[in-house]
Design a protein around this motif. Sequence first.
Motif, short mmCIF file in Angstrom:
data_model
loop_
_atom_site.label_atom_id
_atom_site.label_comp_id
_atom_site.label_asym_id
_atom_site.label_seq_id
_atom_site.Cartn_x
_atom_site.Cartn_y
_atom_site.Cartn_z
N LEU A 15 0.82 -1.20 0.00
CA LEU A 15 0.00 0.00 0.00
C LEU A 15 0.86 1.26 0.00
O LEU A 15 0.56 2.23 -0.70
CB LEU A 15 -0.95 0.00 1.21
CG LEU A 15 -1.98 1.14 1.23
CD1 LEU A 15 -2.82 1.14 -0.05
CD2 LEU A 15 -2.89 1.00 2.45
N ASP A 16 1.93 1.26 0.79
CA ASP A 16 2.83 2.40 0.79
C ASP A 16 3.44 2.61 -0.60
O ASP A 16 3.60 3.75 -1.06
CB ASP A 16 3.94 2.21 1.83
CG ASP A 16 3.41 2.23 3.25
OD1 ASP A 16 2.32 2.82 3.46
OD2 ASP A 16 4.06 1.66 4.15
N THR A 21 -3.06 -1.13 -9.46
CA THR A 21 -2.66 -2.55 -9.38
C THR A 21 -2.12 -2.90 -8.00
O THR A 21 -2.50 -3.92 -7.41
CB THR A 21 -1.59 -2.86 -10.44
OG1 THR A 21 -2.14 -2.62 -11.75
CG2 THR A 21 -1.15 -4.31 -10.35
N GLU A 22 -1.24 -2.05 -7.46
CA GLU A 22 -0.64 -2.34 -6.16
C GLU A 22 -1.67 -2.23 -5.03
O GLU A 22 -1.62 -3.00 -4.06
CB GLU A 22 0.54 -1.39 -5.89
CG GLU A 22 1.72 -1.62 -6.80
CD GLU A 22 2.26 -3.04 -6.70
OE1 GLU A 22 2.27 -3.62 -5.59
OE2 GLU A 22 2.67 -3.60 -7.74
N ALA A 23 -2.59 -1.28 -5.14
CA ALA A 23 -3.64 -1.16 -4.12
C ALA A 23 -4.55 -2.38 -4.13
O ALA A 23 -4.95 -2.89 -3.08
CB ALA A 23 -4.44 0.12 -4.35
N LYS A 24 -4.85 -2.87 -5.32
CA LYS A 24 -5.68 -4.08 -5.43
C LYS A 24 -4.91 -5.30 -4.91
O LYS A 24 -5.51 -6.21 -4.31
CB LYS A 24 -6.11 -4.30 -6.87
CG LYS A 24 -7.17 -3.30 -7.33
CD LYS A 24 -7.63 -3.60 -8.75
CE LYS A 24 -8.76 -2.67 -9.16
NZ LYS A 24 -9.24 -2.96 -10.54
N LEU A 36 -5.25 -5.29 -1.18
CA LEU A 36 -6.57 -5.75 -0.74
C LEU A 36 -6.71 -7.27 -0.90
O LEU A 36 -7.34 -7.93 -0.06
CB LEU A 36 -7.66 -5.05 -1.56
CG LEU A 36 -7.83 -3.55 -1.27
CD1 LEU A 36 -8.75 -2.91 -2.31
CD2 LEU A 36 -8.39 -3.33 0.13
N PHE A 37 -6.13 -7.81 -1.93
CA PHE A 37 -6.21 -9.25 -2.16
C PHE A 37 -5.43 -10.02 -1.09
O PHE A 37 -5.91 -11.04 -0.57
CB PHE A 37 -5.67 -9.60 -3.55
CG PHE A 37 -5.64 -11.07 -3.83
CD1 PHE A 37 -6.80 -11.75 -4.18
CD2 PHE A 37 -4.45 -11.80 -3.74
CE1 PHE A 37 -6.78 -13.12 -4.43
CE2 PHE A 37 -4.42 -13.15 -3.99
CZ PHE A 37 -5.59 -13.82 -4.34
N GLY A 59 -7.44 -1.01 4.53
CA GLY A 59 -8.15 -1.29 3.28
C GLY A 59 -8.94 -0.09 2.79
O GLY A 59 -9.08 0.12 1.58
N VAL A 60 -9.44 0.73 3.71
CA VAL A 60 -10.18 1.94 3.33
C VAL A 60 -9.29 2.89 2.55
O VAL A 60 -9.71 3.49 1.56
CB VAL A 60 -10.74 2.65 4.59
CG1 VAL A 60 -11.53 3.89 4.19
CG2 VAL A 60 -11.61 1.71 5.40
N GLU A 61 -8.03 2.99 2.99
CA GLU A 61 -7.07 3.83 2.27
C GLU A 61 -6.86 3.31 0.85
O GLU A 61 -6.73 4.08 -0.10
CB GLU A 61 -5.73 3.85 3.00
CG GLU A 61 -5.76 4.54 4.35
CD GLU A 61 -4.39 4.48 5.01
OE1 GLU A 61 -3.38 4.57 4.27
OE2 GLU A 61 -4.32 4.33 6.23
#
Length: 285
Positions: A32-33, A49-52, A55-56, A64-66
């Motif tokens: 996430l960072d 892509t990295e945020a997903k 979450l995965f 996860g909200v971020e």
Amino acid sequence: MIKRRFMIALIIFFVFVTNPFALKAEQPDSYLDFAWSLFRSEDFYRAITEAKRFLFLNPDDPRGVEAYLLIARSYLKIGRYAQAKTSFIKVAAQKDRPGLAAEAIWELGRCLELLGPRSEALNYYRQLIEKPPLTPAEATDIQNKARYRLGWLLLEDGQWLESKEVLSSVAADHPLGDSAAKLSGQVREGQTLPYVSPVAAGILSAVVPGAGQIYVHRPVDAALAFGLNAAFLWGTIEAYQKESGHIHNRKLKKDFIKRLHREHALRLGYSPVFKGVFLSWTIIH
């Protein structure tokens, strides 16, 4: 000697067994960072892509909200407004991070403006003013921002009186208060712009070819029209000059609004949660 060997074995155990688990636990945060760093570098596709991926790997993580907010902002940046809207709504609806919910609620308005239809954005801001889904402390700020943005949209639509009324309701002590007060006064100028009558322009051209062009400040077209056969082109010129009048009026209004945008250019979106500006909202179009 046995004790020493035991201690060495214990240290090795912690190094090779315990630490990998710790690293694994920290792994989702690093994703996430990294996603946020990609966003700040304007690498929006990879940020999504990295945020997903984050979450995965760890769907129950509080951050996860971020991730969803990052995804929404990235989609907004690349023009995928429908996907951005979905993610903004998800963040706005959650209760665990009210600060992020407030940011998503505000940024959703901009998303709706870009997505269209325009009426949806207008209705959304009116709802925020009437009943913002936030705590009282956060609601006041959002209400004033919504009044300001609604006032701008109404101004752009030429709804001068309603725009003036809405802008006048922005609190004087709000950061947008000074700009709103000035805009409210400038709305009067919009009401008195030197518009021409498209009907008058059409009639003049039909009676005296070229007169309509002069009326709408188009002397070159006037010279051409005088050389035409008025009787033969009666209907065509009349229709054309009506449209010329509309073009003149639209340009007059557009130039006026562009000037106001330059005078009131603002950048919104500072996020105290992330200690920096993660989304710059420039009101200039």
